[in-house]
Design an enzyme around this catalytic site. Structure first.
Site, PDB file in Angstrom:
ATOM      1  N   ARG A 171      76.867  38.000  37.324  1.00 16.99           N
ATOM      2  CA  ARG A 171      77.997  38.667  36.339  1.00 16.99           C
ATOM      3  C   ARG A 171      78.032  39.995  36.982  1.00 16.99           C
ATOM      4  O   ARG A 171      79.011  40.679  36.771  1.00 16.99           O
ATOM      5  CB  ARG A 171      77.328  38.887  34.681  1.00 16.99           C
ATOM      6  CG  ARG A 171      77.845  37.499  34.049  1.00 16.99           C
ATOM      7  CD  ARG A 171      76.837  37.317  32.977  1.00 16.99           C
ATOM      8  NE  ARG A 171      75.479  36.914  33.692  1.00 16.99           N
ATOM      9  CZ  ARG A 171      75.361  35.532  33.883  1.00 16.99           C
ATOM     10  NH1 ARG A 171      76.288  34.475  33.719  1.00 16.99           N
ATOM     11  NH2 ARG A 171      74.190  35.131  34.673  1.00 16.99           N
ATOM     12  N   THR A 172      76.658  40.688  37.119  1.00 20.34           N
ATOM     13  CA  THR A 172      76.929  42.176  37.576  1.00 20.34           C
ATOM     14  C   THR A 172      77.540  42.444  38.826  1.00 20.34           C
ATOM     15  O   THR A 172      78.538  43.177  38.843  1.00 20.34           O
ATOM     16  CB  THR A 172      75.472  42.660  37.602  1.00 20.34           C
ATOM     17  OG1 THR A 172      74.770  42.501  36.503  1.00 20.34           O
ATOM     18  CG2 THR A 172      75.399  44.202  37.920  1.00 20.34           C
ATOM     19  N   LYS A 191      65.104  42.505  59.886  1.00 27.69           N
ATOM     20  CA  LYS A 191      64.787  43.133  61.242  1.00 27.69           C
ATOM     21  C   LYS A 191      63.817  44.503  60.800  1.00 27.69           C
ATOM     22  O   LYS A 191      63.274  44.969  61.897  1.00 27.69           O
ATOM     23  CB  LYS A 191      65.756  43.771  62.035  1.00 27.69           C
ATOM     24  CG  LYS A 191      66.977  42.620  62.448  1.00 27.69           C
ATOM     25  CD  LYS A 191      67.848  43.216  63.378  1.00 27.69           C
ATOM     26  CE  LYS A 191      68.919  42.203  63.571  1.00 27.69           C
ATOM     27  NZ  LYS A 191      70.176  42.868  64.261  1.00 27.69           N
ATOM     28  N   ARG A 236      71.216  46.812  43.622  1.00 27.31           N
ATOM     29  CA  ARG A 236      70.283  46.088  42.434  1.00 27.31           C
ATOM     30  C   ARG A 236      68.924  45.936  43.510  1.00 27.31           C
ATOM     31  O   ARG A 236      69.145  45.374  44.763  1.00 27.31           O
ATOM     32  CB  ARG A 236      70.714  44.840  42.154  1.00 27.31           C
ATOM     33  CG  ARG A 236      69.800  43.891  41.538  1.00 27.31           C
ATOM     34  CD  ARG A 236      70.091  42.613  40.799  1.00 27.31           C
ATOM     35  NE  ARG A 236      70.828  43.190  39.602  1.00 27.31           N
ATOM     36  CZ  ARG A 236      71.270  42.131  38.540  1.00 27.31           C
ATOM     37  NH1 ARG A 236      71.097  40.956  38.571  1.00 27.31           N
ATOM     38  NH2 ARG A 236      71.815  42.642  37.662  1.00 27.31           N
ATOM     39  N   HIS A 282      68.884  49.402  33.438  1.00 25.02           N
ATOM     40  CA  HIS A 282      70.146  48.691  33.746  1.00 25.02           C
ATOM     41  C   HIS A 282      71.130  49.292  32.976  1.00 25.02           C
ATOM     42  O   HIS A 282      71.713  48.547  32.077  1.00 25.02           O
ATOM     43  CB  HIS A 282      69.979  47.209  33.435  1.00 25.02           C
ATOM     44  CG  HIS A 282      70.955  46.084  33.993  1.00 25.02           C
ATOM     45  ND1 HIS A 282      72.006  46.594  34.597  1.00 25.02           N
ATOM     46  CD2 HIS A 282      71.176  44.817  34.315  1.00 25.02           C
ATOM     47  CE1 HIS A 282      72.852  45.690  35.084  1.00 25.02           C
ATOM     48  NE2 HIS A 282      72.075  44.485  34.832  1.00 25.02           N
TER      49      HIS A 282
END
Ligand code: NCD
Length: 311
Positions: free
Chosen positions: A59-60, A88, A109, A137
């Protein structure tokens, strides 16, 4: 009042006053027809959003991308760090320095608490925290507040029960603080080991709102206007055996909701596992899918404000 949004980071809900949040909610409401595709507004044409996601998201990320696209902007980012130079050995700081030269706003995130703050220190471009470990959040909280406001007409003095994983759940950390700012009455329902962290309780106390802690969901919902259910955050438990002890503790179903007022709304940031029985989905109590849609107009409002096309 609203002048100060352009160029700002969104790291924590504490970055915003109540007045500023109210302004964001007003702008979000105006975005609904555009979010639904019923009206058009391409005011972010030429702007680029970079979602960089180091943890799973549905959703986000998708609602940020939809928000940007609906406003005519573009999206350049990744949701699988396995296929980037991070694999890497590139540091978060270097990744952010690169992304900043490709885009106008970064949405991050990350599993580490404090990662968004750290990223913001490495770039002049606005950084939006889309969840930092068990931290905060804030944009989820904006859409949660928007949902309560749209469904209940107000936030002040509403009785809100937060249930589930209050220890590791970042959505409830941000939300509890915001609800306290708005003067809602709070009940925190969780097994003792998953109760709200002390710093959140301290903040709620400082705001002077009424709050209580309990492990009895039946009792808590008797006078609730809003029941906010959360998933037990299995991925954040240091010991899987501890997770097994608490998983499935609370289950919201129609039987349980018989003990609540007829106007109670049930919210969930999603994804759900088994905390809400699918039978609830068809009842007027269930607003979690509407809540998920609300991520689009609210994130449109935030992007428009931060990129300076709305004051
Ligand atoms: C939440 C999250 O990522 O913190 N999901 C979301 O953003 N809608 C809740 C969760 O994962 O349980």
């Amino acid at each position: 009042m609203s002048q100060g949004f352009e160029g700002r980071d969104i790291i924590s809900i504490h970055d915003f006053s109540r007045k500023e949040i109210e302004h964001i909610l007003d702008v979000s409401k105006k975005m609904i027809p555009i979010a639904k595709g019923e009206a058009q507004d391409f005011s972010l044409k030429g702007k680029i959003l970079s979602p960089i996601f180091f943890e799973p998201s549905t959703r986000t990320r998708l609602s940020f991308e939809t928000a940007m696209n609906r406003l005519g902007g573009s999206v350049v980012g990744f949701s699988d760090p396995e296929i980037t130079s991070l694999k890497k050995g590139e540091t978060l700081a270097d990744t952010i320095r690169m992304v900043e030269s490709y885009s106008d706003v970064v949405v991050l995130r990350h599993p580490m608490e404090g990662a968004a703050k750290l990223a913001a220190d490495f770039t002049e471009k606005p950084v939006i925290n889309a969840g930092d470990g068990a931290g905060q959040h804030p944009t989820q909280t904006m859409l949660d507040l928007f949902t309560i406001w749209m469904e209940k007409g107000a936030i002040d003095e509403k009785n809100v029960v937060l249930v589930g994983d209050l220890k590791y759940g970042r959505t409830v950390h941000s939300l509890a603080c915001a609800l306290a700012k708005f003067g809602a009455n709070l009940t925190f329902v969780a097994p003792e080991v998953l109760q709200m962290p002390k710093e959140i309780i301290d903040y709620v106390q400082e705001q002077g709102v009424s709050y209580s802690q309990s492990d009895n969901l039946e009792k808590a919902i008797e006078s609730a206007d809003v029941l906010y259910v959360t998933r037990i955050q299995g991925e954040r438990f240091p010991d899987p055996a501890e997770y097994q002890k608490v998983v499935g503790t609370y289950r919201v179903d129609n039987e349980l909701l018989k003990g609540a007022g007829k106007d109670i709304i049930v919210m969930h940031p999603l994804p759900r596992v088994d905390e809400i029985h699918p039978d609830v989905d068809g009842t007027p109590h269930a607003v979690y899918f509407k809540q998920a849609f609300n991520g689009v107009p609210v994130r449109m409002a935030l992007l428009a404000l931060i990129l300076g096309v709305v004051k």
